[in-house]
Motif scaffolding. Structure first.
Motif, PDB file in Angstrom:
ATOM      1  N   GLU A 171       0.829  -1.213   0.000  1.00  0.00           N
ATOM      2  CA  GLU A 171       0.000   0.000   0.000  1.00  0.00           C
ATOM      3  C   GLU A 171       0.861   1.260   0.000  1.00  0.00           C
ATOM      4  OE1 GLU A 171      -3.527   2.252   2.586  1.00  0.00           O
ATOM      5  OE2 GLU A 171      -2.817   0.255   3.185  1.00  0.00           O
ATOM      6  N   GLY A 172       1.847   1.303   0.881  1.00  0.00           N
ATOM      7  CA  GLY A 172       2.719   2.470   0.951  1.00  0.00           C
ATOM      8  C   GLY A 172       3.518   2.673  -0.319  1.00  0.00           C
ATOM      9  N   GLY A 173       3.960   1.565  -0.913  1.00  0.00           N
ATOM     10  CA  GLY A 173       4.714   1.666  -2.160  1.00  0.00           C
ATOM     11  C   GLY A 173       3.872   2.227  -3.290  1.00  0.00           C
ATOM     12  N   HIS A 174       2.637   1.743  -3.397  1.00  0.00           N
ATOM     13  CA  HIS A 174       1.757   2.247  -4.455  1.00  0.00           C
ATOM     14  C   HIS A 174       1.363   3.700  -4.197  1.00  0.00           C
ATOM     15  CE1 HIS A 174       1.220  -1.080  -7.194  1.00  0.00           C
ATOM     16  NE2 HIS A 174       1.105  -1.913  -6.165  1.00  0.00           N
ATOM     17  N   LYS A 175       1.265   4.090  -2.946  1.00  0.00           N
ATOM     18  CA  LYS A 175       0.969   5.490  -2.641  1.00  0.00           C
ATOM     19  C   LYS A 175       2.096   6.389  -3.136  1.00  0.00           C
ATOM     20  CE  LYS A 175      -0.030   8.672   1.164  1.00  0.00           C
ATOM     21  NZ  LYS A 175      -0.209   8.823   2.638  1.00  0.00           N
ATOM     22  N   ALA A 176       3.334   5.969  -2.899  1.00  0.00           N
ATOM     23  CA  ALA A 176       4.483   6.748  -3.363  1.00  0.00           C
ATOM     24  C   ALA A 176       4.524   6.808  -4.885  1.00  0.00           C
ATOM     25  CB  ALA A 176       5.773   6.141  -2.822  1.00  0.00           C
ATOM     26  N   LEU A 177       4.262   5.683  -5.543  1.00  0.00           N
ATOM     27  CA  LEU A 177       4.265   5.649  -7.004  1.00  0.00           C
ATOM     28  C   LEU A 177       3.159   6.526  -7.575  1.00  0.00           C
ATOM     29  CD1 LEU A 177       4.997   1.852  -7.520  1.00  0.00           C
ATOM     30  CD2 LEU A 177       6.561   3.750  -8.020  1.00  0.00           C
ATOM     31  N   ALA A 178       2.026   6.564  -6.905  1.00  0.00           N
ATOM     32  CA  ALA A 178       0.920   7.409  -7.367  1.00  0.00           C
ATOM     33  C   ALA A 178       1.285   8.894  -7.270  1.00  0.00           C
ATOM     34  CB  ALA A 178      -0.338   7.116  -6.558  1.00  0.00           C
ATOM     35  N   VAL A 179       2.002   9.270  -6.225  1.00  0.00           N
ATOM     36  CA  VAL A 179       2.467  10.656  -6.083  1.00  0.00           C
ATOM     37  C   VAL A 179       3.423  10.996  -7.219  1.00  0.00           C
ATOM     38  CG1 VAL A 179       3.842  12.224  -4.653  1.00  0.00           C
ATOM     39  CG2 VAL A 179       2.133  10.751  -3.589  1.00  0.00           C
ATOM     40  N   MET A 180       4.341  10.087  -7.514  1.00  0.00           N
ATOM     41  CA  MET A 180       5.270  10.305  -8.618  1.00  0.00           C
ATOM     42  C   MET A 180       4.546  10.388  -9.952  1.00  0.00           C
ATOM     43  SD  MET A 180       8.416   7.735  -7.640  1.00  0.00           S
ATOM     44  CE  MET A 180       9.249   8.094  -9.195  1.00  0.00           C
ATOM     45  N   GLU A 181       3.563   9.526 -10.150  1.00  0.00           N
ATOM     46  CA  GLU A 181       2.803   9.517 -11.397  1.00  0.00           C
ATOM     47  C   GLU A 181       2.122  10.865 -11.612  1.00  0.00           C
ATOM     48  OE1 GLU A 181       0.998   7.781 -14.913  1.00  0.00           O
ATOM     49  OE2 GLU A 181       2.743   7.254 -13.692  1.00  0.00           O
ATOM     50  N   GLN A 182       1.534  11.400 -10.569  1.00  0.00           N
ATOM     51  CA  GLN A 182       0.873  12.696 -10.675  1.00  0.00           C
ATOM     52  C   GLN A 182       1.879  13.798 -11.006  1.00  0.00           C
ATOM     53  OE1 GLN A 182      -1.587  13.726  -7.312  1.00  0.00           O
ATOM     54  NE2 GLN A 182      -1.662  15.882  -7.843  1.00  0.00           N
ATOM     55  N   GLN A 183       3.032  13.759 -10.352  1.00  0.00           N
ATOM     56  CA  GLN A 183       4.062  14.769 -10.582  1.00  0.00           C
ATOM     57  C   GLN A 183       4.594  14.698 -12.013  1.00  0.00           C
ATOM     58  OE1 GLN A 183       4.907  17.190  -8.726  1.00  0.00           O
ATOM     59  NE2 GLN A 183       7.008  17.821  -9.151  1.00  0.00           N
ATOM     60  N   LEU A 184       4.822  13.493 -12.506  1.00  0.00           N
ATOM     61  CA  LEU A 184       5.443  13.311 -13.815  1.00  0.00           C
ATOM     62  C   LEU A 184       4.456  13.421 -14.970  1.00  0.00           C
ATOM     63  CD1 LEU A 184       7.824  10.418 -12.771  1.00  0.00           C
ATOM     64  CD2 LEU A 184       8.552  12.680 -13.600  1.00  0.00           C
ATOM     65  N   ALA A 185       3.174  13.461 -14.660  1.00  0.00           N
ATOM     66  CA  ALA A 185       2.172  13.604 -15.716  1.00  0.00           C
ATOM     67  C   ALA A 185       2.250  14.980 -16.372  1.00  0.00           C
ATOM     68  CB  ALA A 185       0.773  13.369 -15.162  1.00  0.00           C
ATOM     69  N   GLY A 186       2.797  15.958 -15.654  1.00  0.00           N
ATOM     70  CA  GLY A 186       2.815  17.316 -16.187  1.00  0.00           C
ATOM     71  C   GLY A 186       4.191  17.881 -16.465  1.00  0.00           C
ATOM     72  N   GLN A 187       5.233  17.078 -16.267  1.00  0.00           N
ATOM     73  CA  GLN A 187       6.599  17.570 -16.507  1.00  0.00           C
ATOM     74  C   GLN A 187       7.521  16.385 -16.777  1.00  0.00           C
ATOM     75  OE1 GLN A 187       6.709  19.585 -12.682  1.00  0.00           O
ATOM     76  NE2 GLN A 187       8.171  18.094 -11.897  1.00  0.00           N
ATOM     77  N   PRO A 188       8.654  16.634 -17.462  1.00  0.00           N
ATOM     78  CA  PRO A 188       9.510  15.520 -17.878  1.00  0.00           C
ATOM     79  C   PRO A 188      10.322  14.882 -16.758  1.00  0.00           C
ATOM     80  CG  PRO A 188      10.446  17.608 -18.601  1.00  0.00           C
ATOM     81  CD  PRO A 188       9.080  17.917 -18.058  1.00  0.00           C
ATOM     82  N   PHE A 189      10.675  15.663 -15.745  1.00  0.00           N
ATOM     83  CA  PHE A 189      11.506  15.139 -14.664  1.00  0.00           C
ATOM     84  C   PHE A 189      10.882  15.459 -13.309  1.00  0.00           C
ATOM     85  CE2 PHE A 189      14.400  15.703 -18.269  1.00  0.00           C
ATOM     86  CZ  PHE A 189      14.835  14.391 -18.397  1.00  0.00           C
ATOM     87  N   ILE A 190      11.330  14.797 -12.287  1.00  0.00           N
ATOM     88  CA  ILE A 190      10.619  14.807 -11.012  1.00  0.00           C
ATOM     89  C   ILE A 190      10.593  16.189 -10.360  1.00  0.00           C
ATOM     90  CG2 ILE A 190      12.555  14.177  -9.485  1.00  0.00           C
ATOM     91  CD1 ILE A 190       9.002  12.667  -9.389  1.00  0.00           C
ATOM     92  N   ALA A 191      11.636  16.994 -10.563  1.00  0.00           N
ATOM     93  CA  ALA A 191      11.674  18.314  -9.935  1.00  0.00           C
ATOM     94  C   ALA A 191      11.479  19.439 -10.948  1.00  0.00           C
ATOM     95  CB  ALA A 191      12.992  18.508  -9.185  1.00  0.00           C
ATOM     96  N   GLY A 192      11.047  19.097 -12.161  1.00  0.00           N
ATOM     97  CA  GLY A 192      10.807  20.140 -13.155  1.00  0.00           C
ATOM     98  C   GLY A 192      11.201  19.727 -14.552  1.00  0.00           C
TER      99      GLY A 192
END
Length: 206
Positions: free
Chosen positions: A130-151
Protein backbone atom coordinates in the motif's frame (compact mmCIF):
# COMPACT_ATOMS: atom_id res chain seq x y z
CA UNK A 1 38.01 8.95 -4.17
CA UNK A 2 36.94 5.61 -2.82
CA UNK A 3 33.39 4.34 -2.53
CA UNK A 4 32.41 1.48 -0.24
CA UNK A 5 29.24 -0.16 -1.46
CA UNK A 6 27.29 -3.08 -2.87
CA UNK A 7 25.86 -2.50 -6.35
CA UNK A 8 22.87 -4.75 -5.68
CA UNK A 9 21.71 -1.89 -3.45
CA UNK A 10 19.76 0.92 -5.07
CA UNK A 11 21.30 3.40 -2.64
CA UNK A 12 24.78 2.38 -3.75
CA UNK A 13 23.75 2.34 -7.42
CA UNK A 14 22.79 6.02 -7.07
CA UNK A 15 26.40 6.89 -6.30
CA UNK A 16 27.80 4.77 -9.12
CA UNK A 17 25.31 6.29 -11.56
CA UNK A 18 26.19 9.89 -10.66
CA UNK A 19 29.89 9.13 -10.91
CA UNK A 20 29.32 7.70 -14.37
CA UNK A 21 27.07 10.57 -15.46
CA UNK A 22 29.76 13.06 -14.41
CA UNK A 23 32.77 10.93 -15.35
CA UNK A 24 34.25 11.06 -11.84
CA UNK A 25 37.29 8.85 -11.32
CA UNK A 26 37.03 6.59 -8.28
CA UNK A 27 37.82 3.21 -6.80
CA UNK A 28 34.87 1.01 -5.90
CA UNK A 29 35.36 -1.21 -2.86
CA UNK A 30 32.78 -3.98 -2.70
CA UNK A 31 31.35 -4.10 0.81
CA UNK A 32 29.15 -7.03 1.84
CA UNK A 33 26.81 -6.09 4.68
CA UNK A 34 25.61 -9.68 5.07
CA UNK A 35 29.23 -10.72 5.61
CA UNK A 36 29.68 -8.12 8.35
CA UNK A 37 32.00 -5.88 6.32
CA UNK A 38 30.42 -2.71 7.73
CA UNK A 39 30.90 -3.81 11.33
CA UNK A 40 34.67 -4.05 11.31
CA UNK A 41 36.64 -1.65 13.48
CA UNK A 42 38.25 -0.04 10.44
CA UNK A 43 34.90 0.59 8.74
CA UNK A 44 33.28 1.97 11.88
CA UNK A 45 36.07 4.52 12.13
CA UNK A 46 34.90 5.79 8.75
CA UNK A 47 31.16 5.49 9.46
CA UNK A 48 30.04 4.72 13.02
CA UNK A 49 26.54 4.04 11.64
CA UNK A 50 27.92 0.95 9.87
CA UNK A 51 26.07 1.57 6.60
CA UNK A 52 26.83 1.83 2.92
CA UNK A 53 27.33 3.63 0.62
CA UNK A 54 30.28 5.50 2.05
CA UNK A 55 32.43 8.01 0.17
CA UNK A 56 36.03 8.53 1.28
CA UNK A 57 37.77 11.56 -0.19
CA UNK A 58 41.44 11.77 -1.06
CA UNK A 59 42.12 13.69 2.16
CA UNK A 60 40.48 11.01 4.30
CA UNK A 61 37.20 12.78 5.00
CA UNK A 62 34.17 10.53 4.76
CA UNK A 63 30.57 11.11 3.79
CA UNK A 64 27.63 8.73 4.22
CA UNK A 65 23.94 8.70 3.22
CA UNK A 66 23.37 8.19 -0.49
CA UNK A 67 21.56 11.43 -1.25
CA UNK A 68 24.12 13.52 0.61
CA UNK A 69 26.88 11.80 -1.34
CA UNK A 70 25.34 12.33 -4.76
CA UNK A 71 24.52 15.98 -4.04
CA UNK A 72 28.12 16.53 -2.96
CA UNK A 73 29.48 14.83 -6.07
CA UNK A 74 27.13 16.75 -8.35
CA UNK A 75 27.60 20.18 -6.75
CA UNK A 76 28.31 22.73 -9.46
CA UNK A 77 27.13 20.44 -12.25
CA UNK A 78 23.95 20.42 -14.32
CA UNK A 79 22.48 17.86 -11.91
CA UNK A 80 22.05 20.39 -9.08
CA UNK A 81 20.20 23.68 -9.73
CA UNK A 82 21.89 26.96 -8.84
CA UNK A 83 18.64 28.57 -7.75
CA UNK A 84 18.06 28.01 -4.00
CA UNK A 85 14.34 27.26 -4.37
CA UNK A 86 14.88 24.80 -7.22
CA UNK A 87 17.67 23.16 -5.23
CA UNK A 88 15.33 22.85 -2.26
CA UNK A 89 12.77 21.18 -4.53
CA UNK A 90 15.38 18.60 -5.47
CA UNK A 91 16.02 17.96 -1.78
CA UNK A 92 12.28 17.82 -1.13
CA UNK A 93 11.96 14.88 -3.51
CA UNK A 94 15.03 13.23 -2.03
CA UNK A 95 13.43 13.38 1.42
CA UNK A 96 10.28 11.93 -0.13
CA UNK A 97 12.39 9.10 -1.56
CA UNK A 98 13.94 8.25 1.78
CA UNK A 99 10.78 8.54 3.91
CA UNK A 100 7.84 7.70 1.63
CA UNK A 101 9.31 5.57 -1.17
CA UNK A 102 12.39 3.58 -0.19
CA UNK A 103 11.00 2.13 3.09
CA UNK A 104 8.23 0.42 1.10
CA UNK A 105 9.56 -0.34 -2.37
CA UNK A 106 13.15 -1.17 -1.45
CA UNK A 107 12.17 -3.28 1.54
CA UNK A 108 9.54 -5.21 -0.44
CA UNK A 109 12.18 -5.84 -3.13
CA UNK A 110 14.67 -7.09 -0.55
CA UNK A 111 12.17 -9.47 1.04
CA UNK A 112 10.99 -10.81 -2.31
CA UNK A 113 14.16 -10.89 -4.42
CA UNK A 114 16.93 -11.55 -1.93
CA UNK A 115 15.18 -13.35 0.93
CA UNK A 116 12.90 -15.25 -1.49
CA UNK A 117 9.76 -14.23 0.39
CA UNK A 118 10.09 -16.43 3.50
CA UNK A 119 6.84 -17.34 5.23
CA UNK A 120 7.71 -15.37 8.35
CA UNK A 121 7.98 -12.14 6.30
CA UNK A 122 5.01 -12.51 3.94
CA UNK A 123 2.81 -10.29 6.12
CA UNK A 124 5.48 -7.58 6.20
CA UNK A 125 5.92 -7.84 2.43
CA UNK A 126 2.18 -7.47 1.87
CA UNK A 127 2.02 -4.53 4.26
CA UNK A 128 4.60 -2.68 2.16
CA UNK A 129 2.44 -2.75 -0.97
CA UNK A 130 0.00 0.00 0.00
CA UNK A 131 2.72 2.47 0.95
CA UNK A 132 4.71 1.67 -2.16
CA UNK A 133 1.76 2.25 -4.45
CA UNK A 134 0.97 5.49 -2.64
CA UNK A 135 4.48 6.75 -3.36
CA UNK A 136 4.27 5.65 -7.00
CA UNK A 137 0.92 7.41 -7.37
CA UNK A 138 2.47 10.66 -6.08
CA UNK A 139 5.27 10.31 -8.62
CA UNK A 140 2.80 9.52 -11.40
CA UNK A 141 0.87 12.70 -10.68
CA UNK A 142 4.06 14.77 -10.58
CA UNK A 143 5.44 13.31 -13.81
CA UNK A 144 2.17 13.60 -15.72
CA UNK A 145 2.82 17.32 -16.19
CA UNK A 146 6.60 17.57 -16.51
CA UNK A 147 9.51 15.52 -17.88
CA UNK A 148 11.51 15.14 -14.66
CA UNK A 149 10.62 14.81 -11.01
CA UNK A 150 11.67 18.31 -9.94
CA UNK A 151 10.81 20.14 -13.15
CA UNK A 152 12.07 20.44 -16.71
CA UNK A 153 15.66 19.39 -15.99
CA UNK A 154 17.26 16.08 -15.01
CA UNK A 155 18.66 16.37 -11.47
CA UNK A 156 19.90 14.28 -8.58
CA UNK A 157 16.24 14.00 -7.49
CA UNK A 158 15.69 11.81 -10.55
CA UNK A 159 18.73 9.71 -9.70
CA UNK A 160 17.48 9.24 -6.15
CA UNK A 161 14.04 8.05 -7.23
CA UNK A 162 15.18 6.11 -10.29
CA UNK A 163 17.35 3.77 -8.23
CA UNK A 164 14.54 1.76 -6.65
CA UNK A 165 11.66 2.72 -8.94
CA UNK A 166 13.16 1.04 -12.00
CA UNK A 167 13.34 -2.27 -10.10
CA UNK A 168 10.03 -1.82 -8.25
CA UNK A 169 8.61 -4.85 -10.07
CA UNK A 170 11.07 -6.97 -8.10
CA UNK A 171 9.13 -5.91 -5.02
CA UNK A 172 5.77 -6.79 -6.55
CA UNK A 173 4.88 -3.33 -7.90
CA UNK A 174 3.47 -3.44 -11.44
CA UNK A 175 4.73 -0.33 -13.22
CA UNK A 176 2.53 -0.75 -16.30
CA UNK A 177 -0.28 1.01 -14.43
CA UNK A 178 1.93 4.10 -14.15
CA UNK A 179 2.52 5.30 -17.74
CA UNK A 180 4.08 8.65 -16.78
CA UNK A 181 6.61 6.83 -14.60
CA UNK A 182 7.45 4.41 -17.41
CA UNK A 183 8.04 7.33 -19.80
CA UNK A 184 10.21 9.03 -17.16
CA UNK A 185 12.27 5.87 -16.68
CA UNK A 186 12.97 5.88 -20.41
CA UNK A 187 14.02 9.55 -20.32
CA UNK A 188 16.43 8.89 -17.45
CA UNK A 189 17.99 6.00 -19.39
CA UNK A 190 18.61 8.36 -22.33
CA UNK A 191 20.88 10.68 -20.31
CA UNK A 192 24.52 10.87 -21.48
CA UNK A 193 26.68 8.70 -19.25
CA UNK A 194 23.75 6.60 -18.00
CA UNK A 195 24.65 3.11 -16.86
CA UNK A 196 22.25 0.37 -15.82
CA UNK A 197 22.43 -1.44 -12.51
CA UNK A 198 23.23 -4.63 -14.43
CA UNK A 199 26.13 -2.92 -16.20
CA UNK A 200 27.56 -1.78 -12.88
CA UNK A 201 27.34 -5.34 -11.56
CA UNK A 202 29.24 -6.62 -14.59
CA UNK A 203 31.92 -3.99 -14.11
CA UNK A 204 31.06 -2.20 -17.37
CA UNK A 205 31.26 1.56 -17.64
CA UNK A 206 30.21 3.76 -20.55
Amino acid sequence: MQVYGDLHSGNCYKVKLVMNLLNIAHAWIHTDILNGDTHTTSFKLKNPNSKIPLLELDDGRCLSESNAIINYLADGSHLVPDDPFLRAQVQQWQFFEQYSHEPYIAVARYINKYLKLPAERVAEYQAKQEGGHKALAVMEQQLAGQPFIAGDSFTTADVSLYAYTHVADEGGFELAIYPAIEQWLARVAEQPGFITMQQTLSGHQV
